[in-house]
Motif scaffolding. Structure first.
Motif, PDB file in Angstrom:
ATOM      1  N   VAL A  11       1.024  -1.103  -0.038  1.00 61.03           N
ATOM      2  CA  VAL A  11       0.228  -0.011  -0.123  1.00 61.03           C
ATOM      3  C   VAL A  11       0.808   1.544  -0.159  1.00 61.03           C
ATOM      4  CG1 VAL A  11      -1.795   1.344   1.030  1.00 61.03           C
ATOM      5  CG2 VAL A  11      -1.826  -1.212   1.140  1.00 61.03           C
ATOM      6  N   LEU A  75      -7.967  -1.468  -1.262  1.00 58.31           N
ATOM      7  CA  LEU A  75      -7.172  -2.203  -0.151  1.00 58.31           C
ATOM      8  C   LEU A  75      -7.371  -3.377  -0.355  1.00 58.31           C
ATOM      9  CD1 LEU A  75      -6.483  -0.060   2.856  1.00 58.31           C
ATOM     10  CD2 LEU A  75      -5.563   0.237   0.510  1.00 58.31           C
ATOM     11  N   GLU A 124     -14.309  -4.031   4.980  1.00 61.88           N
ATOM     12  CA  GLU A 124     -13.558  -2.905   5.547  1.00 61.88           C
ATOM     13  C   GLU A 124     -12.663  -2.355   4.420  1.00 61.88           C
ATOM     14  OE1 GLU A 124     -14.972  -0.926   7.862  1.00 61.88           O
ATOM     15  OE2 GLU A 124     -13.697   0.715   7.284  1.00 61.88           O
ATOM     16  N   LEU A 125     -11.705  -3.311   3.953  1.00 64.11           N
ATOM     17  CA  LEU A 125     -10.654  -3.008   3.069  1.00 64.11           C
ATOM     18  C   LEU A 125     -11.185  -2.679   1.811  1.00 64.11           C
ATOM     19  CD1 LEU A 125      -8.259  -6.214   3.969  1.00 64.11           C
ATOM     20  CD2 LEU A 125      -8.218  -3.760   4.904  1.00 64.11           C
ATOM     21  N   THR A 128     -12.371   0.929   1.246  1.00 65.48           N
ATOM     22  CA  THR A 128     -11.058   1.816   1.451  1.00 65.48           C
ATOM     23  C   THR A 128     -10.523   1.857  -0.187  1.00 65.48           C
ATOM     24  OG1 THR A 128     -10.865   1.592   3.576  1.00 65.48           O
ATOM     25  CG2 THR A 128      -9.277   2.934   2.520  1.00 65.48           C
ATOM     26  N   VAL A 133      -6.647   6.728   0.659  1.00 67.14           N
ATOM     27  CA  VAL A 133      -5.401   6.983   1.406  1.00 67.14           C
ATOM     28  C   VAL A 133      -4.499   8.145   0.979  1.00 67.14           C
ATOM     29  CG1 VAL A 133      -3.381   5.623   1.583  1.00 67.14           C
ATOM     30  CG2 VAL A 133      -5.292   4.279   1.720  1.00 67.14           C
ATOM     31  N   SER A 136      -5.969  11.223   2.499  1.00 63.15           N
ATOM     32  CA  SER A 136      -5.469  11.238   3.853  1.00 63.15           C
ATOM     33  C   SER A 136      -4.153  11.725   4.306  1.00 63.15           C
ATOM     34  CB  SER A 136      -6.059  10.074   4.693  1.00 63.15           C
ATOM     35  OG  SER A 136      -5.233   9.146   4.709  1.00 63.15           O
TER      36      SER A 136
END
Lengths: 142, 142
Positions: A11, A75, A124-125, A128, A133, A136
DNA sequence: TTTTATTGTAACCAAAGTCGTTACAATAGA
DNA sequence: TCTATTGTAACGACTTTGGTTACAATAAAA
């Protein structure tokens, strides 16, 4: 026990690529510099990302660039690409006692329960994106 | 990489205990028989469950019995008791390059994202009680 | 009190996975 | 042709896991 840092390094690398001016390539040496590890470690991971179609790698006066839109790259895609968990997240005892009916039923019930927990993690992955990412990182407050 | 079977073995054992007629103790030998592993492996896990207050273990003409109400004992309690994931589920590279601001920011952003994924997993575990597991074992259809 | 079944724990082993490292052939652009 | 870079194999040190043997400590029962 923890999930291999291969995932977080992947990532990290993809974030650098997404943040990079379009068309410019980054070498494994430069990527390794930011992560602070060995270039070979980075190349191994890039090989997996390439295989999954997430990046394109060029030899010689080479380097890597992103092949997917950060807004749709999740992700979960990365997680799957680096193969950091093969199949089930929770391991169950491989050889339950075949003579114990109770034991067999427990294993089956447990499988379902643990699969739900794993699914929650992956949902959840999947929710996103790489773009989130990157955003942020640029704006640490938000 | 998978989460140690210690966790699923612990749930297996607790399910057997919960299903057992009240007051009756089960030895590590019998528990090991159902799981089909070595009694010492079971005793090691029972030691952790005892430490967390989930079970009571008696030496001599001994055995183990459940110390908590299955209706309020969640899989997250078990997960924590057997210490199968210490701290963060996802490992991140320990030594990011201190000279690369970008790298540092990425690590911070990643930490938050991965913590959310871990929280989703644990929420699901917390939502499942031992009583539910026992019920689904008794009635495999539901 | 003695006997006995069981726990608690230490010690050891083989297997697997991780991460870093060195080395070098293959590649492709200048 | 020269050169920087990738792709990959090989190796080592480390950690964790799950199983095994061994034995002292414990406490219930005879």
């Amino acid at each position: 026990m923890q999930i291999s840092s291969r995932f977080s390094v992947a990532v990290h690398v993809l974030t650098l690529l997404a943040d990079n001016p379009a068309g410019e390539l980054l070498t494994s040496d430069r990527l390794a510099g930011s992560v602070n590890t060995n270039p070979v470690v980075i190349r191994r991971i890039l090989g997996q990302l390439k295989k999954a179609g997430l990046v394109e790698v060029r030899a010689a006066a080479g380097g890597t660039y992103l092949r997917r839109d950060p807004a749709t790259l999740t992700l979960l895609d990365v997680y799957r690409a680096v193969d950091v968990v093969e199949g089930a997240l929770f391991s169950v005892h491989e050889h339950p006692n075949p003579h114990c009916a109770m034991g067999r039923h427990i294993q089956a019930a447990l499988d379902g329960t643990l699969a739900r927990a794993q699914a929650a993690l992956e949902r959840e992955l999947a929710a996103t994106t790489l773009a989130q990412v990157v955003a942020s990182v640029r704006e640490p407050v938000g």
